[in-house]
Motif scaffolding. Structure first.
Motif, PDB file in Angstrom:
ATOM      1  N   TYR A  41      -2.117  -1.559  -1.091  1.00 12.32           N
ATOM      2  CA  TYR A  41      -2.576  -0.182  -0.942  1.00 12.32           C
ATOM      3  C   TYR A  41      -2.524   0.460  -2.317  1.00 12.32           C
ATOM      4  CZ  TYR A  41      -2.017  -0.422   4.146  1.00 12.32           C
ATOM      5  OH  TYR A  41      -2.116  -0.743   5.462  1.00 12.32           O
ATOM      6  N   PRO A  42      -3.530   1.259  -2.666  1.00 13.28           N
ATOM      7  CA  PRO A  42      -3.488   1.916  -3.968  1.00 13.28           C
ATOM      8  C   PRO A  42      -2.398   2.983  -4.018  1.00 13.28           C
ATOM      9  CG  PRO A  42      -5.323   2.731  -2.676  1.00 13.28           C
ATOM     10  CD  PRO A  42      -4.705   1.604  -1.898  1.00 13.28           C
ATOM     11  N   ARG A  43      -1.914   3.253  -5.210  1.00  8.97           N
ATOM     12  CA  ARG A  43      -0.968   4.345  -5.436  1.00  8.97           C
ATOM     13  C   ARG A  43      -1.763   5.567  -5.847  1.00  8.97           C
ATOM     14  NH1 ARG A  43       3.890   1.186  -8.508  1.00  8.97           N
ATOM     15  NH2 ARG A  43       4.558   0.086  -6.652  1.00  8.97           N
ATOM     16  N   CYS A  44      -1.266   6.712  -5.464  1.00  8.41           N
ATOM     17  CA  CYS A  44      -1.948   7.955  -5.803  1.00  8.41           C
ATOM     18  C   CYS A  44      -1.666   8.287  -7.263  1.00  8.41           C
ATOM     19  CB  CYS A  44      -1.465   9.080  -4.884  1.00  8.41           C
ATOM     20  SG  CYS A  44      -2.480  10.555  -4.976  1.00  8.41           S
ATOM     21  N   GLY A  56      -5.941   3.807  11.881  1.00  8.12           N
ATOM     22  CA  GLY A  56      -4.758   3.826  12.732  1.00  8.12           C
ATOM     23  C   GLY A  56      -3.720   4.804  12.248  1.00  8.12           C
ATOM     24  N   VAL A  57      -2.657   4.929  13.051  1.00  9.69           N
ATOM     25  CA  VAL A  57      -1.526   5.800  12.722  1.00  9.69           C
ATOM     26  C   VAL A  57      -0.221   5.098  13.081  1.00  9.69           C
ATOM     27  CG1 VAL A  57      -2.823   7.932  13.097  1.00  9.69           C
ATOM     28  CG2 VAL A  57      -1.498   6.986  14.970  1.00  9.69           C
ATOM     29  N   GLU A  93      -3.057   4.183   2.754  1.00 13.33           N
ATOM     30  CA  GLU A  93      -2.148   4.887   3.655  1.00 13.33           C
ATOM     31  C   GLU A  93      -1.975   6.295   3.102  1.00 13.33           C
ATOM     32  OE1 GLU A  93       2.542   4.879   4.975  1.00 13.33           O
ATOM     33  OE2 GLU A  93       1.695   3.070   4.076  1.00 13.33           O
ATOM     34  N   ALA A  94      -2.014   7.287   3.991  1.00 12.61           N
ATOM     35  CA  ALA A  94      -1.809   8.674   3.593  1.00 12.61           C
ATOM     36  C   ALA A  94      -1.031   9.382   4.691  1.00 12.61           C
ATOM     37  CB  ALA A  94      -3.143   9.367   3.360  1.00 12.61           C
ATOM     38  N   LYS A  95      -0.201  10.338   4.298  1.00 16.90           N
ATOM     39  CA  LYS A  95       0.635  11.043   5.259  1.00 16.90           C
ATOM     40  C   LYS A  95      -0.073  12.291   5.774  1.00 16.90           C
ATOM     41  CE  LYS A  95       5.135  11.291   4.807  1.00 16.90           C
ATOM     42  NZ  LYS A  95       6.476  11.668   4.321  1.00 16.90           N
ATOM     43  N   ILE A  96      -0.042  12.462   7.095  1.00 18.89           N
ATOM     44  CA  ILE A  96      -0.497  13.691   7.750  1.00 18.89           C
ATOM     45  C   ILE A  96       0.746  14.555   7.931  1.00 18.89           C
ATOM     46  CG2 ILE A  96      -1.555  14.694   9.806  1.00 18.89           C
ATOM     47  CD1 ILE A  96      -3.516  12.899   8.351  1.00 18.89           C
ATOM     48  N   THR A 128       3.697   8.944  -5.963  1.00 17.19           N
ATOM     49  CA  THR A 128       2.594   7.985  -5.952  1.00 17.19           C
ATOM     50  C   THR A 128       1.999   7.817  -4.559  1.00 17.19           C
ATOM     51  OG1 THR A 128       4.123   6.126  -5.640  1.00 17.19           O
ATOM     52  CG2 THR A 128       3.491   6.686  -7.925  1.00 17.19           C
ATOM     53  N   ALA A 129       2.428   8.659  -3.616  1.00 14.89           N
ATOM     54  CA  ALA A 129       1.937   8.586  -2.236  1.00 14.89           C
ATOM     55  C   ALA A 129       0.803   9.588  -2.010  1.00 14.89           C
ATOM     56  CB  ALA A 129       3.073   8.865  -1.257  1.00 14.89           C
ATOM     57  N   PHE A 130      -0.144   9.204  -1.159  1.00 13.29           N
ATOM     58  CA  PHE A 130      -1.220  10.105  -0.773  1.00 13.29           C
ATOM     59  C   PHE A 130      -0.754  10.987   0.376  1.00 13.29           C
ATOM     60  CE2 PHE A 130      -3.571   6.541  -2.600  1.00 13.29           C
ATOM     61  CZ  PHE A 130      -4.512   7.198  -3.402  1.00 13.29           C
TER      62      PHE A 130
END
Length: 139
Positions: A41-44, A56-57, A93-96, A128-130
């Motif tokens: 997964y890419p880093r932000c 998905g979630v 992956e990104a956080k809601i 570094t997280a989205f």
């Protein structure tokens, strides 16, 4: 890819998708560098905007309620900030969170994920997280 076919094969299937096949015995640390990069997964590094498919979630809701925060997985196809100069699609992956506008309802998730309706997403970086700042159905 320019790889020895004993290491990996790139095959275009009837569905038009390209697939990379590697031996089951190959350890992840032995993957060719570009394949290893594609599998992460890419880093932000900068805020990103993209359109694509919501895949998905986690955690998956047991009923119609899904509480924030939760992790979402997207397959991005077009946009900025994700290396589309190098990759045709990017899975991330990104956080809601409660700060996401608008926080997706269970009906939104069912349509986006269950029916593969494209979404338009904007993100910001938290380290570094989205983190998703907005999500809506793509026009």
């Amino acid at each position: 890819m320019g790889l020895d076919p004993n290491v990996a094969l790139l095959v275009r299937e009837k569905d038009g998708q390209d697939y990379v096949y590697i031996p089951r015995s190959m350890r992840r640390r032995d993957f060719p560098p570009r394949l290893a990069e594609a599998m992460r997964y890419p880093r932000c590094r900068v805020p990103a905007s993209f359109t694509g498919t919501w895949r998905g979630v986690t955690p998956w809701p047991e009923d119609d309620d899904i509480a924030v925060p939760y992790a979402a997985w997207f397959e991005a196809r077009h946009g900025t900030g994700l290396g589309f100069d190098k990759w045709s699609t990017v899975t991330l992956e990104a956080k809601i969170t409660e700060g996401t506008r608008t926080v997706p309802t269970s009906q939104f998730l069912k349509r986006a994920i269950g029916d593969d309706v494209p979404v338009a997403v904007t993100t910001v970086c938290r380290g570094t997280a989205f983190e998703v700042s907005s999500v809506k159905f793509a026009d």
